[in-house]
Design an enzyme around this catalytic site. Structure first.
Site: not given
Lengths: 389, 485
Positions: A88, A333, A337
């Site tokens: 990520c 959020k 993502h």
């Protein structure tokens, strides 16, 4: 006043985030086209000298050599190109390499592309890929995905610092409220603390509303050497600090379950010699893959004392209009993502904010910003500091 | 033939699903055997018992994993011998272990198995779904007991009276039907009440417990049942008592038995509650297709899996000789000072581990390799536990109601099946709660479980429920078995 800027962002592009009909090639093309079009004085694609593609390669559709596809879609086949992967945090690390490419004088103008296509994969295969960046031998084989790992961290956080549910819910509420103002966000819908707290459980104490969604999307940045930046625009956004860190892959081996030391190390490096300190930062883009992650980030980055991030969040300080807005774009959020795109997308938001182009979610008179991008549960982290022209 | 049973341990897995208790889906012959042997080892700590040299395994686990016993127990070069998973297999193993060939006190017999039910049997609620592991250590050093193996069958077509058969069997064991005092545990499939009466008439000095009765004899690991009989009987023998444990083979045509002369010295024992019924489900079946499938789960190549089995199965970490840092898992380099020479293996404790963090994984949030497990058990907990200050491990929690474990509770690490990959089960440690009160072990009374009344009613379909089974960890409790009514 610290060292001179190391690089400048002169253009940036961003697709919508969400479950999108476009395939990965199209997402890259759209983000790059937008970035090129955003350059105030125009840019000839031929002047782009190198490309850094940030992607996990989710689904494995093109795990190897994906950078050449990005060069094709950027309209520059033949460009030196490399795929950067740190889960990520891939985007943050791709940006770091781009900064080094221009700061070293090797290149004048480079392209950073962040991409992930996640929603076109059947559900079991998707769940397989969602766990590939965690520790396989000890965490995954104990039955954990990242929700589980962050669930453990949240449980430990509560054991050390007291009840945390309200603060977690507030992180989700705030970031959803910010997402409403972002036309690119995956979720543009407000939620209440009650909704968040009553969400279906996923990995206790985390529920569905504590987790970021699975999203498609791409973002692109044109990064120039600072001394040539004004060829492209009168208002470049300068990168004045870049830091990175890593830690044990498995949480069990780290010094603490309630700290991400990679983030601490990255922030320390980024602020070392930077022209401003934490007190002068106007906004943060932090890696809130789960609500607990935003609390940890505020503490790890030095914006809150240990155990104090919940209180800070509940005070409203991190909302738009607060003392230190955090994730004005909705964060992972609410904005979504798409793994490899996230770190690049954070810099895109800063590019808008520091140029006063963020529209309804503009942080008033934003001059200085920080982005914070974490790989998995904290095995890697990258932090960048930005200042407006 | 002069070896006593020095110690024994019993593992009765218990899993609660609705009102039924069955074995957990992550246990098999191998994990049950290892668990029973580990308990035995803990009981023997400090008694001067020496390392095992030979292990007699009565169970269905593949002979291809004989090496795995050596690894799981941490005994290099352990001589593993295998016997069929049935009662004669157990008697054979005991006879072989009792044979003195210079390994006195260093041989153990373990019977461990789970029942594998056919889909038809799984749907039959009368089927007993027993599973368990029983480990015995045999030693001649105490010299208190005799294990004597007897078998007598009858020629085909010749069917003696029950009394006649009993007299013949006792003689085969060197016992006089009228002059002997002692106890017999006799297992028979048919006509248990008639057999009870026959025993009382044929051998009036002997206390007889007949167990058995009509049942669907499918999927019952009879080696474990036989070992349980031995376990129960041996617990009760006093000085001067003689005990016989045996099973009738094929109706009344044969009797396979062991004679024990008490007392058998017990160093301790461990057992769980009564056995339960299987649930009417086939979800516990190991599906071969599932085992052979190329997993969509996180991939761990076979050689990598084998690389650190001492860590995976026995919590062996490493200590740095220079800075004394203890680390887990071992990686051949000190985390603290970087030294890679002279690191010493060190086993970390496997009981009394404090939970530092725990999460409950809801169905759907599990990695794909646990999909079939979640189908059966639903949500499960995963905990980070403290092995020593600053040294941690991450375990899935098993044998527990999900969501009850709390930070600060204590757990123990046990070997279990993790998930199938490329034709083999991958094993690793999981945690079971051991803090009393806070988290009920499955199979214990769970105040929130609504369904106990249904379970009591189940005895009507399980005649063998009448047999008393050792329970609790009470060591020397002198419980007599109930006679069938």
């Amino acid at each position: 006043m610290g060292r001179p800027p190391r690089a400048a962002i002169v253009g940036a592009g961003h697709t919508r985030f969400g479950a999108l009909p476009e395939g990965p090639r199209r997402l890259v093309r759209d983000a790059v086209d937008q970035a090129v079009a955003s350059v105030d004085r125009g840019v000839d694609r031929e002047s782009i000298q190198e490309l850094f593609l940030s992607t996990l390669g989710f689904s494995g559709w093109q795990l190897g050599n994906a950078a050449s596809i990005a060069a094709e879609e950027a309209g520059r086949p033949g460009l030196p190109a490399v795929r950067v992967e740190n889960a990520c945090a891939s985007g943050g690390f791709a940006l770091r390499l781009a900064v080094d490419a221009v700061a070293s004088g090797r290149q004048d103008l480079v392209l950073v592309v962040g991409l992930e296509k996640m929603t076109d994969v059947p559900h079991p295969r998707r769940r397989y890929w969602l766990g590939v960046s965690g520790d396989t031998e000890w965490e995954r084989l104990a039955g954990l995905t990242f929700a589980g790992v962050y669930g453990l961290m949240a449980a430990r956080y509560a054991a050390e610092y007291g009840p945390v549910r309200e603060a977690l819910s507030e992180v989700a509420v705030k970031n959803h409220a910010h997402g409403v103002l972002n036309p690119n966000a995956h979720f543009q819908k407000a939620v209440t603390r009650e909704q968040v707290s009553a969400g279906p459980p996923v990995a206790a104490p985390l529920g569905l509303y504590d987790c970021c969604p699975v999203s498609d999307g791409a973002a692109a940045l044109l990064v120039a050497r600072p001394d040539v930046a004004r060829r492209f625009t009168d208002s470049p956004v300068y990168i004045v600090g870049s830091g990175a860190g890593s830690d044990h892959l498995a949480v069990q081996e780290r010094s603490s379950l309630t700290r991400i030391d990679a983030s601490r190390a990255a922030a320390e490096e980024a602020f070392r010699g930077a022209p401003f300190d934490r007190k002068r930062v106007d906004l943060l883009e932090v890696h809130d893959c789960f609500t607990i992650a935003e609390l940890l980030a505020l503490e790890d980055l030095g914006f809150s004392p240990r155990g104090g991030a919940g209180k800070l969040t509940l005070s409203g300080a991190t909302r738009l209009g607060g003392r230190l807005p955090v994730n004005p774009d909705g964060g992972l959020k609410a904005k979504g993502h798409p793994i490899g795109a996230t770190g690049v997308s954070q810099a895109y938001e800063v590019f808008l904010q520091l140029r006063g182009q963020a529209g309804a979610r503009q942080v008033g008179d934003a001059q200085r910003a920080l982005t914070h991008n974490v790989g998995g549960s904290g095995a890697t982290a990258a932090v960048h500091l930005f200042s407006g022209g | 033939m002069a070896r006593s049973i020095l110690s024994a341990s019993l593992v009765r897995p218990a899993w609660q699903l609705g009102s039924f208790r069955v074995e957990g889906p992550d246990e098999d012959s191998f994990t049950l055997a290892v668990t029973a042997l580990n308990r035995l080892g803990r009981q023997l700590q400090g008694t001067g018992a020496r390392t095992l040299a030979r292990l007699h395994v009565v169970g269905s686990c593949s002979p291809e994993i004989d090496w795995a016993f050596s690894e799981a127990l941490g005994i290099p070069g352990l001589d593993v011998r295998r016997y069929p998973s049935n009662a004669p297999g157990l008697w054979g193993a005991l006879a072989a272990a009792a044979h003195d060939d210079g390994t006195a006190g260093r041989e153990a017999v373990v019977a461990a198995d789970t029942a594998t039910l056919s889909p038809e049997a799984a749907g039959d609620r009368r089927v007993r779904h027993s599973a368990g592991g029983v480990a015995f250590l045999l030693s001649k050093e105490l010299g208190l007991s005799v294990l004597r193996h007897g078998f007598r069958g009858h020629p085909p077509g010749h069917s003696p009276s029950m009394q006649g058969a009993i007299t013949g069997w006792l003689e085969a064991l060197g016992l006089s039907p009228h002059g002997s005092r002692g106890e017999v545990v006799f297992e028979v499939e048919e006509e248990p009440d008639r057999w009870q009466a026959a025993w009382e008439q044929a051998a009036p000095g002997i206390t007889v417990t007949v167990v058995g009765g009509p049942r669907v004899d499918v999927g019952r690991p009879s080696a474990v049942e036989a070992a349980l009989l031995l376990w129960e009987l041996a617990r009760r023998l006093r000085t001067g008592d003689t005990g016989v444990v045996g099973q009738a083979v094929r109706g009344r045509n044969g009797f396979s038995a062991f004679r024990l002369d008490g007392p058998v010295r017990w160093l301790g024992s461990w057992g769980t509650g009564e056995p339960g019924l299987n649930p009417p489900t086939d979800k516990f079946l190991i599906r071969k297709s599932q085992l052979d499938a190329v997993s969509q789960g996180a991939y761990l190549p076979h050689p990598t899996y084998l690389e650190n089995l001492a860590g995976r199965w026995r919590l062996v970490g490493e200590r740095c000789p220079r800075c004394d840092t203890l680390a887990f898992p071992a990686r051949g380099r000190c985390r603290s000072c970087g030294r890679s020479e002279g690191l010493r293996s060190e086993a970390l404790p496997r009981v009394g581990l404090e939970v530092e963090a725990v999460t409950t994984i809801s169905p759907g949030a599990q990695p794909t390799e646990f999909d079939s497990m979640v189908e059966t058990v639903g949500a499960y907990d995963v905990a980070v536990v403290r092995l020593q200050p600053g040294v941690r491990a991450t375990f899935q929690v098993t044998d527990a109601v999900a969501g009850r474990l709390r930070v600060g509770d204590r757990v123990a690490a046990v070997l279990r099946r993790l998930y199938p990959m490329e034709g083999e089960w991958r094993y690793g440690l999981k945690a079971i709660p051991e803090t009393p009160g806070s988290t009920p072990r499955l199979g214990e009374r769970d105040p929130k479980s609504p369904a106990r009344s249904a379970r009591r009613g189940s005895s009507s379909v399980a005649p063998r429920e009448r047999r008393a089974t050792p329970r609790g960890s009470g060591g020397r409790a002198e419980r007599r078995p109930q006679r069938p009514r």
